[in-house]
Design an enzyme around this catalytic site. Structure first.
Site, PDB file in Angstrom:
ATOM      1  N   GLN A  11       0.850  -1.144  -0.077  1.00 45.51           N
ATOM      2  CA  GLN A  11       0.074  -0.154  -0.053  1.00 45.51           C
ATOM      3  C   GLN A  11       0.958   1.404  -0.129  1.00 45.51           C
ATOM      4  O   GLN A  11       0.677   2.025  -1.000  1.00 45.51           O
ATOM      5  CB  GLN A  11      -1.074   0.030   1.202  1.00 45.51           C
ATOM      6  CG  GLN A  11      -1.964  -0.948   1.334  1.00 45.51           C
ATOM      7  CD  GLN A  11      -2.825  -0.805   2.540  1.00 45.51           C
ATOM      8  OE1 GLN A  11      -3.802  -0.426   2.728  1.00 45.51           O
ATOM      9  NE2 GLN A  11      -2.291  -1.272   3.758  1.00 45.51           N
ATOM     10  N   THR A  71       3.973  -8.024   7.844  1.00 45.63           N
ATOM     11  CA  THR A  71       2.831  -7.092   8.680  1.00 45.63           C
ATOM     12  C   THR A  71       1.606  -7.866   9.016  1.00 45.63           C
ATOM     13  O   THR A  71       0.518  -7.609   9.611  1.00 45.63           O
ATOM     14  CB  THR A  71       2.068  -6.078   7.655  1.00 45.63           C
ATOM     15  OG1 THR A  71       1.822  -6.630   6.742  1.00 45.63           O
ATOM     16  CG2 THR A  71       3.153  -4.840   7.510  1.00 45.63           C
ATOM     17  N   ASP A 111       2.488   1.981  15.508  1.00 48.81           N
ATOM     18  CA  ASP A 111       1.996   2.207  16.836  1.00 48.81           C
ATOM     19  C   ASP A 111       1.999   0.922  17.655  1.00 48.81           C
ATOM     20  O   ASP A 111       2.114   1.010  19.155  1.00 48.81           O
ATOM     21  CB  ASP A 111       0.591   2.573  16.874  1.00 48.81           C
ATOM     22  CG  ASP A 111      -0.323   1.475  16.221  1.00 48.81           C
ATOM     23  OD1 ASP A 111       0.037   1.329  15.036  1.00 48.81           O
ATOM     24  OD2 ASP A 111      -1.236   0.797  16.828  1.00 48.81           O
ATOM     25  N   TYR A 134       4.644  -8.969  16.559  1.00 45.51           N
ATOM     26  CA  TYR A 134       4.925  -8.240  15.595  1.00 45.51           C
ATOM     27  C   TYR A 134       5.457  -6.914  16.157  1.00 45.51           C
ATOM     28  O   TYR A 134       6.328  -6.222  15.407  1.00 45.51           O
ATOM     29  CB  TYR A 134       3.355  -7.595  14.833  1.00 45.51           C
ATOM     30  CG  TYR A 134       3.342  -6.632  13.826  1.00 45.51           C
ATOM     31  CD1 TYR A 134       4.377  -6.628  12.614  1.00 45.51           C
ATOM     32  CD2 TYR A 134       2.645  -5.512  14.340  1.00 45.51           C
ATOM     33  CE1 TYR A 134       4.161  -5.513  11.773  1.00 45.51           C
ATOM     34  CE2 TYR A 134       2.711  -4.238  13.514  1.00 45.51           C
ATOM     35  CZ  TYR A 134       3.446  -4.350  12.115  1.00 45.51           C
ATOM     36  OH  TYR A 134       3.534  -2.986  11.266  1.00 45.51           O
TER      37      TYR A 134
END
Length: 308
Positions: A11, A71, A111, A134
């Site tokens: 993306q 991800t 985050d 992650y």
């Protein structure tokens, strides 16, 4: 100036190929070296960190923008070693090569490096403490790049979405076309941020950073938060998507979106309850304007309508 963009099919990577084009010659890197656009592409597999220096020696970039990452948040709980190779070991290898070559690096983080609690926007120097594999891998990547010796910008972002690929927006539109009623988590707080906003801001920041003198550039190296303005919950984001999609004709009607708690929707990986990031540092250092998240959503919806 040759700019190497890794993760060019993702993306953010795809948006970067558009937004960074005015800054120099782009070389896209994907895991298999293929790309569905005319930008030159090379193969670069971050799951094999030991192979990266050879590829970089051949490409000889003047700037590295690393948008590649592992991800799969839930899958990382059972594949932490792979997540560490891609998100940490490979980032360290990129940084060490860049330090030796005198090449600056832009890298994206998340985050998820924070514990996910709070009641005010999180600053760059707030204590980290990832709750899952992650986040641990991404924090290790930040640390590897910071200690590599390379001039670097680490841009933490969150709740990324785009008109293409796999993301919350696309999932909601699919479910909205199939169901009259949806339930969405309403006790996780953050800021939906479009891939295009990330890419456009990166281009602005990179131009200013590269034009600075060496002393200023090194002083500006470090961690910055990059998200849109404002905050909502996943449920609030879903409702905004449905309302806009129905109005734009992407959906026949807006389904009912009802709130649930995180406990009602268990996942292998723990999600942060608080992911609101403070963006004062990037705004003040690089004179960045970050619009409200709803403006970005309006633009993405408009883009989807335009290509129907």
């Amino acid at each position: 100036m040759n700019i190497l963009v890794t993760g060019a099919r993702g993306q953010v990577g795809s948006a970067l190929l558009t937004r960074l084009a005015p800054l120099g010659e782009l070389v896209a890197a994907t895991r298999d070296g293929t790309l569905d656009r005319p930008t030159p592409a090379i193969a670069l597999d971050l799951s094999e960190p030991s192979s990266l220096s050879t590829v970089l020696d051949a490409a000889r970039p003047d700037v590295i923008v690393n948008a590649a990452a592992y991800t799969a948040v839930d899958k990382a709980e059972s594949e932490e070693a792979l997540a560490q190779r891609v998100n940490a070991d490979a980032v360290g290898a990129l940084g060490r090569w860049a330090a030796q070559a005198g090449v600056p690096v832009v890298h994206y983080s998340t985050d998820y490096v924070f514990p996910g609690v709070g009641d005010r926007p999180l600053r760059e120097n707030d204590p980290t403490g990832p709750a899952g594999a992650y986040g641990r891998s991404k924090l290790a990547g930040e640390q590897a790049l910071a200690t590599s010796g390379a001039d670097h910008l680490i841009l933490r972002t969150a709740w990324v979405y785009d008109a293409h690929g796999r993301n919350f927006l696309r999932t909601m539109l699919r479910l909205g076309s199939e169901r009259e009623r949806l339930t969405v988590v309403d006790d996780q707080h953050g800021t939906p941020t479009s891939a295009d906003l990330i890419a456009a801001t990166t281009a602005h920041v990179l131009r200013r950073w590269l034009n600075a003198d060496t002393t200023t550039r090194r002083a500006q190296s470090g961690v910055y938060h990059l998200v849109a303005d404002g905050q909502t919950t996943w449920c609030g984001f879903a409702r905004a998507i449905m309302e806009r999609a129905a109005k734009a004709g992407l959906l026949d009607r807006a389904p009912q979106v009802e709130p649930i708690t995180t406990a009602d929707f268990p996942t292998p990986a723990k999600r942060p309850a608080w992911s609101v990031l403070d963006t004062a540092r990037i705004r003040e250092t690089f004179d960045v304007t970050l619009p409200d998240w709803r403006i970005g959503l309006d633009q993405v919806i408009a883009d989807m309508v335009s290509v129907r």
